[in-house]
Design a protein around this motif. Structure first.
Motif, short mmCIF file in Angstrom:
data_model
loop_
_atom_site.label_atom_id
_atom_site.label_comp_id
_atom_site.label_asym_id
_atom_site.label_seq_id
_atom_site.Cartn_x
_atom_site.Cartn_y
_atom_site.Cartn_z
N ALA A 210 52.37 54.30 49.42
CA ALA A 210 51.62 54.34 48.37
C ALA A 210 51.85 53.50 47.22
CB ALA A 210 51.36 55.77 47.37
N PRO A 211 50.91 52.74 46.42
CA PRO A 211 51.31 51.70 45.39
C PRO A 211 52.47 52.00 44.54
CG PRO A 211 48.85 52.18 45.59
CD PRO A 211 49.55 52.89 46.33
N ALA A 212 53.43 51.21 44.30
CA ALA A 212 54.63 51.34 43.89
C ALA A 212 54.29 51.39 42.23
CB ALA A 212 55.56 50.34 43.90
N GLU B 133 49.35 48.46 39.74
CA GLU B 133 49.10 48.10 41.25
C GLU B 133 47.87 49.16 41.81
OE1 GLU B 133 50.64 47.70 45.75
OE2 GLU B 133 52.01 47.99 44.05
N LEU B 134 48.03 50.43 41.45
CA LEU B 134 47.15 51.55 41.77
C LEU B 134 45.98 51.28 41.06
CD1 LEU B 134 46.69 53.95 43.27
CD2 LEU B 134 47.47 55.39 41.25
N ALA B 135 45.73 51.13 39.85
CA ALA B 135 44.71 50.85 39.33
C ALA B 135 43.98 49.49 39.91
CB ALA B 135 44.75 50.36 37.74
N GLU C 108 43.90 48.38 42.91
CA GLU C 108 43.29 48.89 44.29
C GLU C 108 42.28 49.82 44.31
OE1 GLU C 108 46.02 50.12 47.18
OE2 GLU C 108 47.56 48.44 47.18
N ILE C 109 42.43 50.78 43.25
CA ILE C 109 41.35 51.56 42.91
C ILE C 109 39.88 50.95 42.42
CG2 ILE C 109 40.22 53.83 41.44
CD1 ILE C 109 43.08 54.71 41.79
N GLY C 110 40.34 49.97 41.72
CA GLY C 110 39.10 49.24 41.22
C GLY C 110 38.28 48.43 42.31
N ALA C 111 39.17 48.01 42.98
CA ALA C 111 38.47 47.29 44.16
C ALA C 111 37.96 48.27 45.06
CB ALA C 111 39.60 46.45 45.08
N LEU C 112 38.46 49.36 45.28
CA LEU C 112 37.81 50.58 46.08
C LEU C 112 36.57 50.96 45.70
CD1 LEU C 112 40.65 52.69 47.51
CD2 LEU C 112 39.36 51.32 48.84
N LEU C 113 36.41 51.09 44.36
CA LEU C 113 35.04 51.65 43.88
C LEU C 113 34.14 50.53 43.94
CD1 LEU C 113 36.34 53.13 40.47
CD2 LEU C 113 35.67 54.22 42.36
N ALA C 114 34.53 49.04 43.94
CA ALA C 114 33.35 48.01 44.17
C ALA C 114 33.02 48.01 45.58
CB ALA C 114 34.18 46.59 43.58
N ASP D 271 33.59 49.97 49.60
CA ASP D 271 34.22 51.01 50.22
C ASP D 271 35.28 50.10 51.33
OD1 ASP D 271 33.05 53.25 49.19
OD2 ASP D 271 31.48 53.05 50.41
N ALA D 272 36.51 50.66 51.43
CA ALA D 272 37.49 50.28 52.44
C ALA D 272 37.96 51.07 53.40
CB ALA D 272 38.73 50.17 51.60
N ASP D 273 38.60 50.57 54.44
CA ASP D 273 38.94 51.37 55.68
C ASP D 273 39.56 52.54 55.37
OD1 ASP D 273 41.41 50.46 55.23
OD2 ASP D 273 41.50 48.70 56.57
N VAL D 274 40.03 53.30 56.47
CA VAL D 274 40.69 54.63 56.36
C VAL D 274 42.08 54.50 55.83
CG1 VAL D 274 41.83 56.54 57.48
CG2 VAL D 274 39.50 55.79 58.07
N ALA D 275 42.93 53.47 56.20
CA ALA D 275 44.12 53.40 55.61
C ALA D 275 44.23 52.75 54.33
CB ALA D 275 44.58 52.15 56.41
N THR D 276 43.35 52.02 53.85
CA THR D 276 43.28 51.62 52.35
C THR D 276 42.92 53.06 51.52
OG1 THR D 276 42.82 49.57 52.98
CG2 THR D 276 42.47 50.01 50.59
N PHE D 277 41.94 53.51 51.79
CA PHE D 277 41.56 54.77 51.11
C PHE D 277 42.59 55.73 51.21
CE2 PHE D 277 39.62 58.99 51.23
CZ PHE D 277 38.96 58.87 50.18
N GLU D 278 43.07 56.14 52.16
CA GLU D 278 44.07 57.11 52.02
C GLU D 278 45.40 56.81 51.32
OE1 GLU D 278 43.99 60.09 53.26
OE2 GLU D 278 42.19 60.25 54.32
N ARG D 279 45.80 55.62 51.40
CA ARG D 279 46.80 55.01 50.53
C ARG D 279 46.58 55.06 49.08
NH1 ARG D 279 48.25 49.77 48.94
NH2 ARG D 279 50.62 49.42 48.67
N ALA D 280 45.32 54.78 48.80
CA ALA D 280 45.08 54.93 47.10
C ALA D 280 45.04 56.29 46.89
CB ALA D 280 43.64 54.00 46.92
#
Length: 884
Positions: free
Chosen positions: A412-414, A418-420, A422-428, A430-439
């Motif tokens: 998970a983001p350290a 970094e987490l914020a 990634e979440i901003g990018a995901l909201l813009a 949709d990402a794959d399973v790996a990116t979503f589950e990590r976030a």
């Protein structure tokens, strides 16, 4: 409030203009701050009756009350006033007393705006006329000019008459050939003869209003530059309307060569016809004709290749001395994918090889002949001499593209920063399973560790959400996540967690959704959607009431698979922290944990049992059993072949109801329109719920995938490569999904199906006999069109998968050939000849032997149709020595 602002607010445009006419520049500037404040007020809710009434007057007043050209241009083109703007005539009247240089500046600034700004052409043209400045030649201005000229119905005149009287004709026509995406606008307003754009432009070059040479050069250059199909079609019509003289055609030989080589099919065909006329009149040297042929014969369009070979034959028949230059060009077609093109080229070589002057050219032709199909290779050897026997078929070895390997998830983001991000990018997006589950895991971890710090880092992200702020409280936020499309996308799942974290969703609503569920649809996807959404709702409830230290269900691999040792380690950490396990999180972890590797599962089961916790014992019992495989039965629905799957009681044994429903039988589904699960981005996440039971997931998605072939839908086959990369049995459902995808309407869906087919083959999981039989049945029913299947299989063959494609087609062809042989079909299916050609190429490459039912009946027919010729070619490949 001043009288001007009061008139603007009331929407009294005539009074506004009158007031402005009586003001000095200083008085106008003094009014602007109030107008800007009014604009801000109206922008908060621009769709009210008050706003619609005020905007035209505001647009006019704001334009007149500024002195800077940049500010005026920005105000005029502002998007918030685009729908209710002042008329161009009013704006021109208000600006008419400014200096010509200032007006020119505004005109060019407006013209420089994107065409999507929709600045009225009448306004820009009026400012150009008042200022006397050079006309802008930007995209926005040219598009507006084209529409203005084309609206002849408004005045009853013609395009030609309007162009004749246009003072800026020359620069705007020159810009026309430089402007992108203008062909569709020209075609919309065009017609045949001089009343259309193409005829009018040609007539103006004859009359001298336009420089003919410059205009023709610009048109040819536009075609050379490329662009959308609408531009190609329109500018080709313009070029043909010019009716070039032979001298004009001869001056542009280099351009015709380039267009024939690389232009779109209609443009290339026109250039080819021009060059052919020059060649037949002896005005194109053999060297240039050979240069042209070397490029044209590599094109895939059969008509263009056939036309070029016919042209070469005519030139060779007229002048045998050109053989040394032209026959090597003819031999370029020996490697063409169309065997008929190969045979036509070989006939030319057979007819004219005696005119060759040097052995070097003969050797070159002999070398090129090695690309011929085996049935033609012997004829080439007889004509050219030497040994051109087919290569040893036993030497063939299938080399498939390597199957993609699953990627291990990064931690998970350290940091919360970094987490914020990634979440901003995901909201813009949709990402794959790996990116979503990590976030998701990172969000859970940071909520448990430092909720306030996480909220602070997320502040810029939250500020852009519609539900964040006091004004959103008038509308219950939770209702946006509980309607039928609530969590239809992974980004919406994150949105729910963020809204919960920010306090926008009441705890009672979270509890109600968790207890009663939010998925009311009864479609075939409902169990998958219910499991995904229930997990998210429970995580949201725990975020509010009892944050989890981390997720148990975060997969180890990008496919969704969770290694058993990782799950045991996480349970041990939970025991050490004294944390209460989330019911749905643990249930999903069980569904994801790897059980197919029995040795690894047994070792992990011992560790799990030693934990001494209820979850540890449950995991140990779970690992002791192998992953289930559903029993599927085929069924037909309209012209589709789908599957029914028996239930898997194990999935309902001891798991929450939302997850137990995953094991329910798969049967008939309501009409497609009744299903709310249309978003493609959620499907990989459904697949990751059961990473060792892809057959069950494929059975629930098969109806959607089949629609890409039956109903010409787009995008549903994108899941096929991920299904192929997943685990578990690849049975009826997976195979039928690939079969429908190979016959999909849209190229991207066919490509996805080819990828899935090759991945399964690389992993040794492709039942080629079953797939071939499925394709034959689907083609017989009309669900899969052979012409589409040909494109898919050619793509597979281009990777080197000749053996895989042949083993598939040898079971597909008998069904289609039976219809032809027995007369069950009124006419052979469109594309059957091409399908036989693909099969023949594969058989020739692999050295396949044997018989295909009904092939001999077709091959023995009289005539020389392409269908019969390809049938004979395939029979020859399968039975060496058979008559071709």
């Amino acid at each position: 409030m001043s009288a001007l602002v009061e008139a603007v607010r009331a929407g009294r445009s005539a009074e506004v203009v009158s007031l402005l006419d009586g003001m000095t520049d200083a008085e106008r500037r003094a009014e602007f701050p109030q107008l800007r404040a009014l604009r801000k007020e109206l922008r908060a809710d621009p769709w009210t009756a008050e706003a619609r009434r005020a905007y035209p007057a505001l647009h006019a007043a704001g334009t007149a009350c500024q002195t800077g050209a940049a500010g005026v241009a920005a105000w005029i083109a502002a998007s918030d006033m685009r729908w209710w703007s002042a008329s161009p005539g009013v704006l021109i009247d208000l600006l008419g007393d400014r200096s010509p240089a200032w007006l020119a500046d505004v005109a060019h600034r407006l013209a420089a705006r994107p065409a999507s700004s929709r600045v009225p052409y009448e306004l820009m043209a009026g400012l150009v006329r008042l200022s006397g400045c050079p006309v802008p030649t930007t995209e926005a201005y040219v598009h507006g000019w084209v529409e203005h000229i084309g609206h002849v119905w408004q005045r009853g005149d013609t395009i030609l008459e309007r162009l004749r009287t246009d003072p800026h004709l020359t620069p705007l026509v020159a810009a026309l050939f430089e402007t992108a995406d203008v062909g569709g606008r020209l075609a919309w307003a065009s017609s045949e003869g001089e009343d259309g754009w193409n005829g009018a432009l040609a007539r103006l070059t004859v009359e001298g209003a336009l420089d003919r040479r410059a205009t023709v050069d610009a048109c040819v250059a536009r075609l050379l530059r490329g662009g959308p199909a609408s531009d190609h079609r329109m500018f080709l019509r313009v070029l043909q309307a010019f009716e070039l003289t032979r001298d004009e055609e001869r001056e542009r030989v280099a351009d015709w060569l380039a267009l024939a080589s690389d232009g779109p099919s209609p443009v290339a065909a026109h250039a080819q016809s021009v060059l052919a006329a020059l060649a037949l009149d002896g005005e194109l040297p053999a060297r240039r004709l050979a240069e042209m042929s070397g490029a044209v014969l590599f094109r895939t369009e059969k008509k263009i290749v056939r036309a070029q070979l016919i042209l070469l034959g005519k030139v060779l028949a007229r002048d045998a001395s050109t053989a040394d230059e032209l026959l090597p060009a003819v031999a370029q077609a020996f490697g063409h994918e169309d065997s008929e093109a190969q045979e036509r080229a070989l006939k030319l070589v057979e007819r004219h090889h005696r005119a060759l002057g040097t052995d070097a050219v003969r050797d070159e032709l002999r070398s090129a002949a090695e690309q011929l199909i085996p049935a033609l290779r012997k004829r080439a050897a007889d004509a050219l001499g030497g040994d051109l026997d087919a290569p040893d078929a036993h030497a063939y070895e299938e080399v498939l593209p390597p199957a993609p390997q699953p990627v291990r998830l990064a931690p998970a983001p350290a940091s919360v920063t970094e987490l914020a991000e990634e979440i901003g990018a995901l909201l813009a997006a949709d990402a794959d399973v790996a990116t979503f589950e990590r976030a998701l895991d990172g969000l859970v971890r940071e909520t448990h560790r430092d909720r306030e710090g996480l909220l602070e880092a997320l502040a810029p992200v939250l500020a852009r959400r519609w539900w964040y702020g006091a004004d959103a409280r008038s509308h219950p936020v939770e209702t946006s996540f509980t309607h039928p499309h609530g969590l239809a996308m992974p980004s919406q799942a994150l949105e729910l967690l963020l809204a919960t974290l920010a306090g926008a969703v009441p705890t009672a609503s979270l509890h109600h959704a968790l207890v009663h569920g939010t998925v009311s649809a009864r479609c075939v996807h409902a169990p998958l959607a219910r499991a995904f959404e229930t997990r998210v709702w429970e995580l949201a409830h725990r975020v509010r009431t009892e944050p989890l230290p981390f997720l148990l269900s975060t997969p180890t691999w990008s496919t969704g698979l969770l290694e058993p040792d990782d799950l045991v380690t996480r349970l041990d950490a939970y025991r050490g922290l004294g944390a209460r396990v989330s019911e749905t999180d643990f249930a999903l972890a069980l569904l994801r944990v790897r059980r197919g590797d029995r040795a690894r599962a047994a070792a992990a089961a011992e560790r799990a049992a030693a934990l001494g916790t209820a979850e540890g014992k449950r995991l140990a019992d779970w690992l002791a059993s192998a992953p289930p495989t559903p029993t599927c039965r085929r069924r037909t629905e309209e012209d589709r072949v789908l599957v029914d799957a028996d239930g898997i009681p194990e999935l309902g044994d001891g798991l929450p109801d939302a997850f137990g429903s995953l094991g329910e039988p798969v049967g008939g589904a309501p009409a497609r329109w009744a299903c709310p699960h249309w978003h493609e981005g959620i499907r990989p996440h459904w697949l990751a719920l059961l990473p060792e039971a892809r057959e069950l997931v494929a059975a629930r998605m098969l109806g959607d995938i089949a629609s890409t072939a039956v109903h010409d839908s787009r995008g549903e086959a994108a899941i096929l490569p991920l299904i192929a990369e997943s685990g578990g049995e690849a049975g009826e459902a997976v195979r039928l999904g690939v079969a429908h995808g190979l016959g999909a309407r849209h190229p991207e869906d066919r490509l996805a199906a080819v990828d899935a087919m090759l991945v399964l083959a690389s992993r040794g999981q492709l039942d080629t006999a079953g797939l071939g039989t499925d394709l034959g049945e689907l083609a017989r029913r009309g669900a899969v069109k052979p012409s589409r299947l040909v494109e898919s299989l050619r793509t597979a063959v281009s990777t080197g998968a000749y053996g895989t494609v042949w083993e598939t087609l040898r079971h597909t062809l008998p069904v289609l050939l039976a219809n032809v042989a027995t007369g069950a079909a009124a006419a052979p299916a469109r594309g059957l000849a091409d399908l036989l050609a693909v099969a023949a190429e594969c058989a020739e490459r692999t050295g396949a032997r044997g018989e295909v039912p009904h092939l001999a009946d077709l091959a023995d027919r009289r005539g020389s149709s392409r269908l019969t010729g390809q049938a004979r070619r395939l029979r020859t490949a399968l039975t060496p020595g058979a008559a071709a």
